[in-house]
Structure formats: C-alpha cells, structure tokens
Scaffold this active site. Structure first.
Site, mmCIF file in Angstrom:
data_model
loop_
_atom_site.group_PDB
_atom_site.id
_atom_site.type_symbol
_atom_site.label_atom_id
_atom_site.label_comp_id
_atom_site.label_asym_id
_atom_site.label_seq_id
_atom_site.Cartn_x
_atom_site.Cartn_y
_atom_site.Cartn_z
ATOM 1 N N LYS A 210 11.735 1.274 -9.691
ATOM 2 C CA LYS A 210 11.312 2.612 -10.133
ATOM 3 C C LYS A 210 11.550 3.659 -9.043
ATOM 4 C CE LYS A 210 6.953 1.486 -10.903
ATOM 5 N NZ LYS A 210 6.965 0.047 -10.529
ATOM 6 N N ARG B 221 -0.980 4.249 -15.130
ATOM 7 C CA ARG B 221 -1.015 2.808 -14.912
ATOM 8 C C ARG B 221 -2.108 2.135 -15.740
ATOM 9 N NH1 ARG B 221 1.570 2.223 -9.579
ATOM 10 N NH2 ARG B 221 1.557 0.092 -8.866
ATOM 11 N N ARG C 50 11.958 -6.573 0.856
ATOM 12 C CA ARG C 50 12.235 -5.138 0.986
ATOM 13 C C ARG C 50 11.521 -4.507 2.178
ATOM 14 N NH1 ARG C 50 9.239 -2.292 -4.216
ATOM 15 N NH2 ARG C 50 7.101 -2.732 -3.583
ATOM 16 N N ARG D 63 5.840 -3.007 3.695
ATOM 17 C CA ARG D 63 4.541 -2.598 3.142
ATOM 18 C C ARG D 63 3.527 -3.726 3.283
ATOM 19 N NH1 ARG D 63 5.600 -0.043 -2.750
ATOM 20 N NH2 ARG D 63 3.571 -1.025 -3.079
ATOM 21 N N ARG E 77 -0.681 -7.839 -8.020
ATOM 22 C CA ARG E 77 -0.107 -6.586 -8.531
ATOM 23 C C ARG E 77 0.640 -6.817 -9.835
ATOM 24 N NH1 ARG E 77 3.219 -5.098 -3.526
ATOM 25 N NH2 ARG E 77 4.037 -3.432 -4.795
HETATM 26 P P1 AMP Z 1 3.180 1.281 -5.936
HETATM 27 O O1 AMP Z 1 3.809 1.885 -4.744
HETATM 28 O O2 AMP Z 1 3.433 2.061 -7.198
HETATM 29 O O3 AMP Z 1 3.530 -0.180 -6.078
HETATM 30 O O4 AMP Z 1 1.601 1.355 -5.695
HETATM 31 C C1 AMP Z 1 0.991 0.673 -4.609
HETATM 32 C C2 AMP Z 1 -0.494 0.501 -4.865
HETATM 33 O O5 AMP Z 1 -1.105 1.780 -4.983
HETATM 34 C C3 AMP Z 1 -0.861 -0.207 -6.163
HETATM 35 O O6 AMP Z 1 -0.842 -1.607 -6.015
HETATM 36 C C4 AMP Z 1 -2.257 0.335 -6.421
HETATM 37 O O7 AMP Z 1 -3.213 -0.275 -5.580
HETATM 38 C C5 AMP Z 1 -2.126 1.766 -5.968
HETATM 39 N N1 AMP Z 1 -1.706 2.666 -7.067
HETATM 40 C C6 AMP Z 1 -0.536 3.372 -7.166
HETATM 41 N N2 AMP Z 1 -0.504 4.108 -8.280
HETATM 42 C C7 AMP Z 1 -1.656 3.884 -8.925
HETATM 43 C C8 AMP Z 1 -2.229 4.340 -10.149
HETATM 44 N N3 AMP Z 1 -1.561 5.197 -10.950
HETATM 45 N N4 AMP Z 1 -3.456 3.866 -10.497
HETATM 46 C C9 AMP Z 1 -4.136 3.013 -9.705
HETATM 47 N N5 AMP Z 1 -3.670 2.535 -8.552
HETATM 48 C C10 AMP Z 1 -2.440 2.959 -8.143
#
Ligand code: AMP
Length: 215
Positions: free
Chosen positions: A14, A89, A128, A162, A173
């Site tokens: 994404k 989400r 990554r 990360r 996740r």
């Molecule tokens: P991502 O970079 O999109 O994989 O997000 C990393 C982490 O941020 C996720 O595993 C969640 O803990 C948190 N996170 C990101 N976006 C959201 C969202 N829209 N709602 C809740 N938690 C989020």
C-alpha cells in the site's frame, strides 16, 4: 478530485503504491501508520499512547485515528484529492470517514484492494527496511540499495527496520486485518467502489493495473 482508499494486509504494498499515485496525481498520501510513527518519534501524547499498542500489533483506538485523519485531510496538499493508506481499519472508522466526507461534500472515487498471499506477506515484511531520512523503502532480497547501507534517493546512511516488523507482531497484525479490516470490504463492494489488484505482481505492474482501474 481523485479520492482513493487502498486496502490490503500489512506488506501488501500500500505504502509503495500510494507514494507513486501521490506523484502521478498530485494528491496527498495519508498513511496513518506513518503519522503514528512520527508521533512516536516526536514523543507527543498520541505517540506515547500508540507506541506500545503498535509494538503489540494491535489497533490504536478509533477516536484517536478519526481525529488524526479529520485534521490531516483539511490541509492544502489534499485539495486535489487523497489516497488513504491504512485508514479506515475498522467499521467505526469507515462510518466516521463517510460522515466526514459527507460534511465536506466529497466522495470516494475508488477503493482498491491489493491481494497478496500470507506467505509472501511474512517474507516481505521480515526483509523490509527504509531510509530514516527520506522514507524510501527497500528489501533485503528483492530491492537492495545500489550501495549497501546507503539510500539510493538521498544518500543517507540511516536505514531502519520497523520494530513491529518481527514474526510475532506480524501474525497479530495479519489477524487484526482479517478480523477488523477485511469486514469493511463488502461495504465498499456494495457501493460498487471496490476493485481488486494482484499485489503479487511486480511493483510497476501493480501501479499499471491501478492506473488502468482509476482512469
Ligand atoms: P501500518 O504502517 O499501516 O502497518 O500501521 C502500523 C501500526 O499502526 C498498526 O499495526 C496499528 O497499530 C497502527 N495503526 C495504523 N493505522 C491505524 C488505524 N487506522 N487504526 C488503528 N491503528 C492503526
């Protein structure tokens, strides 16, 4: 205006695709994950709260995320449209987004789901890393920097993995995606907005497929 939502489990690509679409269409890239990571690194109140939740692979509370997007989407760089990456989400976030957009008299044009097998996701995520300075993303197997440890784009030597990209957190996740996020998809399918793209293809090919769908 061009308003897009990208869906897909962690590691589906994404962020990579959103960065390309941002350049192609001059619209803003709203990654809630990036916003949260920034809040964590700046040590803000939200960052302090989100840090441990993210490390556990859980979702940050809806109210925090909804406020974050509501504020960000008003900024001038979103005037021509936006790409949502990582938001909504949960069903509550999707509902709040609808309300927000309705009050601005704006609608979603396309919802794109990147489909990738679970095995591939785990492999991608565990390999990554990215440049701490410009955010360019790399992969130990498929996309190493030309010179080891040096960013191709900005020459920075600060490469980061990360903290939530470890096997244990990744499986949580993935579960959060299946349980909380995937159930939103039928909602957009019912509104004839949802399109699927094979996220297993090469990065350029995925971009091509998305462009074809949204033109
Ligand atoms: P991502 O970079 O999109 O994989 O997000 C990393 C982490 O941020 C996720 O595993 C969640 O803990 C948190 N996170 C990101 N976006 C959201 C969202 N829209 N709602 C809740 N938690 C989020």
């Amino acid at each position: 205006m061009m308003n897009l939502i990208l869906f897909g489990p962690p590691g589906a690509g994404k962020g990579t695709q959103a960065k390309r679409l941002q350049e192609l269409f001059h619209i803003c890239h709203l990654s809630t994950g990036d916003m949260l990571r920034q809040a964590v690194s700046e040590g803000t109140a939200v960052g302090k709260k989100a840090d441990s939740i993210m490390k556990e692979g859980k979702l940050v509370p809806d109210s925090i995320m909804i406020d974050m997007i509501a504020e960000r989407i008003e900024r001038p760089d979103c005037a021509k449209g936006f790409i949502l990456d990582g938001f909504p989400r949960t069903p509550a976030q999707a509902g709040a987004l609808d309300k927000m957009l309705k009050s601005k008299d704006v609608s979603i044009n396309h919802v794109i789901e990147l489909k990738v097998d679970n095995d591939k996701l785990v492999e991608r995520i565990s390999n990554r890393f990215s440049c701490a300075d410009c955010g360019a993303s790399y992969n130990l197997i498929t996309k190493k920097p030309l010179k080891e440890g040096v960013c191709d784009i900005c020459s920075s030597k600060k490469m980061i993995f990360r903290p939530d990209d470890n096997a244990e957190t990744v499986s949580k996740r993935l579960l959060a995606y299946q349980e909380m996020t995937a159930p939103i998809l039928p909602y957009y399918a019912g509104r004839k907005l949802l399109r699927q793209v094979n996220g297993m293809a090469e990065i350029d090919e995925v971009t091509k497929q998305i462009k074809k769908l949204i033109k």
